[in-house]
Design a protein around this motif. Structure first.
Motif, PDB file in Angstrom:
ATOM      1  N   GLN A  47       0.828  -1.204   0.000  1.00  0.00           N
ATOM      2  CA  GLN A  47       0.000   0.000   0.000  1.00  0.00           C
ATOM      3  C   GLN A  47       0.867   1.261   0.000  1.00  0.00           C
ATOM      4  O   GLN A  47       0.511   2.257  -0.631  1.00  0.00           O
ATOM      5  CB  GLN A  47      -0.905   0.004   1.240  1.00  0.00           C
ATOM      6  N   ALA A  48       2.002   1.207   0.691  1.00  0.00           N
ATOM      7  CA  ALA A  48       2.886   2.369   0.736  1.00  0.00           C
ATOM      8  C   ALA A  48       3.400   2.708  -0.659  1.00  0.00           C
ATOM      9  O   ALA A  48       3.437   3.882  -1.053  1.00  0.00           O
ATOM     10  CB  ALA A  48       4.050   2.108   1.689  1.00  0.00           C
ATOM     11  N   ILE A  49       3.803   1.696  -1.402  1.00  0.00           N
ATOM     12  CA  ILE A  49       4.326   1.929  -2.748  1.00  0.00           C
ATOM     13  C   ILE A  49       3.220   2.448  -3.668  1.00  0.00           C
ATOM     14  O   ILE A  49       3.429   3.380  -4.455  1.00  0.00           O
ATOM     15  CB  ILE A  49       4.946   0.636  -3.298  1.00  0.00           C
ATOM     16  N   GLU A  50       2.033   1.864  -3.569  1.00  0.00           N
ATOM     17  CA  GLU A  50       0.903   2.338  -4.381  1.00  0.00           C
ATOM     18  C   GLU A  50       0.533   3.771  -4.020  1.00  0.00           C
ATOM     19  O   GLU A  50       0.254   4.601  -4.900  1.00  0.00           O
ATOM     20  CB  GLU A  50      -0.302   1.419  -4.174  1.00  0.00           C
ATOM     21  N   ALA A  51       0.536   4.082  -2.713  1.00  0.00           N
ATOM     22  CA  ALA A  51       0.187   5.435  -2.280  1.00  0.00           C
ATOM     23  C   ALA A  51       1.229   6.439  -2.746  1.00  0.00           C
ATOM     24  O   ALA A  51       0.896   7.573  -3.122  1.00  0.00           O
ATOM     25  CB  ALA A  51       0.049   5.476  -0.761  1.00  0.00           C
ATOM     26  N   ALA A  52       2.504   6.038  -2.740  1.00  0.00           N
ATOM     27  CA  ALA A  52       3.547   6.936  -3.229  1.00  0.00           C
ATOM     28  C   ALA A  52       3.349   7.225  -4.712  1.00  0.00           C
ATOM     29  O   ALA A  52       3.552   8.359  -5.163  1.00  0.00           O
ATOM     30  CB  ALA A  52       4.921   6.318  -2.985  1.00  0.00           C
ATOM     31  N   ASP A  53       2.940   6.212  -5.470  1.00  0.00           N
ATOM     32  CA  ASP A  53       2.650   6.414  -6.895  1.00  0.00           C
ATOM     33  C   ASP A  53       1.546   7.436  -7.102  1.00  0.00           C
ATOM     34  O   ASP A  53       1.621   8.299  -7.976  1.00  0.00           O
ATOM     35  CB  ASP A  53       2.233   5.088  -7.547  1.00  0.00           C
ATOM     36  N   GLU A  54       0.521   7.332  -6.276  1.00  0.00           N
ATOM     37  CA  GLU A  54      -0.661   8.176  -6.454  1.00  0.00           C
ATOM     38  C   GLU A  54      -0.493   9.558  -5.851  1.00  0.00           C
ATOM     39  O   GLU A  54      -0.904  10.569  -6.446  1.00  0.00           O
ATOM     40  CB  GLU A  54      -1.880   7.492  -5.824  1.00  0.00           C
ATOM     41  N   LEU A  55       0.106   9.636  -4.663  1.00  0.00           N
ATOM     42  CA  LEU A  55       0.103  10.881  -3.889  1.00  0.00           C
ATOM     43  C   LEU A  55       1.389  11.696  -4.012  1.00  0.00           C
ATOM     44  O   LEU A  55       1.381  12.884  -3.709  1.00  0.00           O
ATOM     45  CB  LEU A  55      -0.150  10.563  -2.412  1.00  0.00           C
ATOM     46  N   ARG A  56       2.478  11.072  -4.424  1.00  0.00           N
ATOM     47  CA  ARG A  56       3.759  11.758  -4.589  1.00  0.00           C
ATOM     48  C   ARG A  56       4.145  12.564  -3.342  1.00  0.00           C
ATOM     49  O   ARG A  56       4.350  13.789  -3.404  1.00  0.00           O
ATOM     50  CB  ARG A  56       3.722  12.678  -5.811  1.00  0.00           C
ATOM     51  N   PRO A  57       4.271  11.915  -2.192  1.00  0.00           N
ATOM     52  CA  PRO A  57       4.610  12.647  -0.963  1.00  0.00           C
ATOM     53  C   PRO A  57       6.051  13.136  -0.992  1.00  0.00           C
ATOM     54  O   PRO A  57       6.911  12.599  -1.704  1.00  0.00           O
ATOM     55  CB  PRO A  57       4.414  11.586   0.129  1.00  0.00           C
ATOM     56  N   ASP A  58       6.320  14.156  -0.193  1.00  0.00           N
ATOM     57  CA  ASP A  58       7.685  14.643  -0.009  1.00  0.00           C
ATOM     58  C   ASP A  58       8.428  13.819   1.038  1.00  0.00           C
ATOM     59  O   ASP A  58       9.642  13.641   0.957  1.00  0.00           O
ATOM     60  CB  ASP A  58       7.673  16.110   0.444  1.00  0.00           C
ATOM     61  N   LEU A  59       7.671  13.310   2.023  1.00  0.00           N
ATOM     62  CA  LEU A  59       8.254  12.589   3.149  1.00  0.00           C
ATOM     63  C   LEU A  59       7.361  11.411   3.517  1.00  0.00           C
ATOM     64  O   LEU A  59       6.133  11.547   3.558  1.00  0.00           O
ATOM     65  CB  LEU A  59       8.399  13.523   4.363  1.00  0.00           C
ATOM     66  N   ILE A  60       7.964  10.261   3.782  1.00  0.00           N
ATOM     67  CA  ILE A  60       7.233   9.086   4.254  1.00  0.00           C
ATOM     68  C   ILE A  60       7.689   8.771   5.670  1.00  0.00           C
ATOM     69  O   ILE A  60       8.892   8.643   5.932  1.00  0.00           O
ATOM     70  CB  ILE A  60       7.466   7.861   3.348  1.00  0.00           C
ATOM     71  N   LEU A  61       6.737   8.670   6.598  1.00  0.00           N
ATOM     72  CA  LEU A  61       7.022   8.174   7.939  1.00  0.00           C
ATOM     73  C   LEU A  61       6.797   6.670   7.899  1.00  0.00           C
ATOM     74  O   LEU A  61       5.650   6.203   7.766  1.00  0.00           O
ATOM     75  CB  LEU A  61       6.103   8.824   8.976  1.00  0.00           C
ATOM     76  N   LEU A  62       7.862   5.900   8.000  1.00  0.00           N
ATOM     77  CA  LEU A  62       7.823   4.473   7.675  1.00  0.00           C
ATOM     78  C   LEU A  62       8.066   3.586   8.881  1.00  0.00           C
ATOM     79  O   LEU A  62       9.134   3.621   9.490  1.00  0.00           O
ATOM     80  CB  LEU A  62       8.886   4.183   6.599  1.00  0.00           C
TER      81      LEU A  62
END
Length: 233
Positions: A47-62
């Motif tokens: 889900q994190a990878i899919e969300a990064a594709d869609e949302l293009r965040p600057d920062l991920i809290l992982l």
């Protein structure tokens, strides 16, 4: 400020944690810190990878302990997919191998659970300052490079405060220094923060010792020179 400029100035964050309630708490923490804005949450590595594709965040809290992938394995998959977002690890994983692995993968910070709002706030504000330096610095020589990199390796006040010093007071002094138009003396800092001059001086010297603040001397007509402190920006 217009809505368009607000959006341009915001730092978009994706919160990734397998626990829905923990993710909600982290989201609430982040949204209390300007200019951060949570654009989504994810609960698995996929889900994190899919969300990064869609949302293009600057920062991920992982988080590291995800049900499908180990958190550190998410990072190279993000890079392979072309994402250059920054990653801050937030995990209960204390093993040295995990910390070393996170550093090798270029994380901007590593925060251990459990933590309180002030712990995260200080790290987010430090990240925002460092990100601003990276975006705006014009490199004319080695001194410019050193100035930018210095912020990346500054110790986190929340985790390194000496005994008898509080995160809350450190935050007050830090904010006063950051907001100052120039430098502050211990007396001026005390007046701005509401703490005693002795306490203000102690915290100012602490920030000087960690490299977060610089000291200059102002010479008056007589007596000892006044020590003045400025945040390293």
């Amino acid at each position: 400020m217009t809505a368009a400029s607000d959006k341009a100035d915001a730092i978009d964050v994706l919160v990734v944690d397998d626990d829905f309630m923990v993710a909600r708490v982290h989201r609430a923490f982040v949204e209390r810190v300007e200019p951060f804005r949570v654009v989504g949450t994810a609960h698995t590595g996929g889900q994190a990878i899919e969300a990064a594709d869609e949302l293009r965040p600057d920062l991920i809290l992982l988080d590291l302990y995800l049900p499908d992938l180990f958190g550190l394995d998410v990072i190279p998959r993000l890079r392979t997919a072309g994402h250059d977002c920054d990653v801050m690890v937030i995990s209960a994983a204390t093993e040295a191998d995990n910390v070393r692995g996170a550093v090798r993968r270029g994380v901007v910070d590593y925060l251990l659970k459990p933590f309180d709002f002030e712990d995260l706030r200080l790290r987010l504000e430090r990240y925002a300052a460092q990100r601003g330096r990276l975006l705006t610095t014009v490199v004319r020589g080695q001194a410019d490079v050193d100035r930018v990199l210095a912020g990346a390796f500054a110790p986190a006040p929340a985790s390194t405060l000496p005994k008898g010093m509080s995160v809350e007071t450190a935050g007050l002094v830090e904010r006063a220094l950051r907001a100052a138009d120039g430098t502050l003396s211990a007396t001026e800092c005390a007046a701005l923060t509401g703490v005693s001059r002795v306490s203000a001086r102690r915290y100012l010297e602490y920030f000087h010792g960690t490299g977060s603040a610089e000291v200059s001397l102002r010479y008056g007509a007589a007596g000892r020179p006044e020590r003045r402190y400025g945040w390293r920006a």
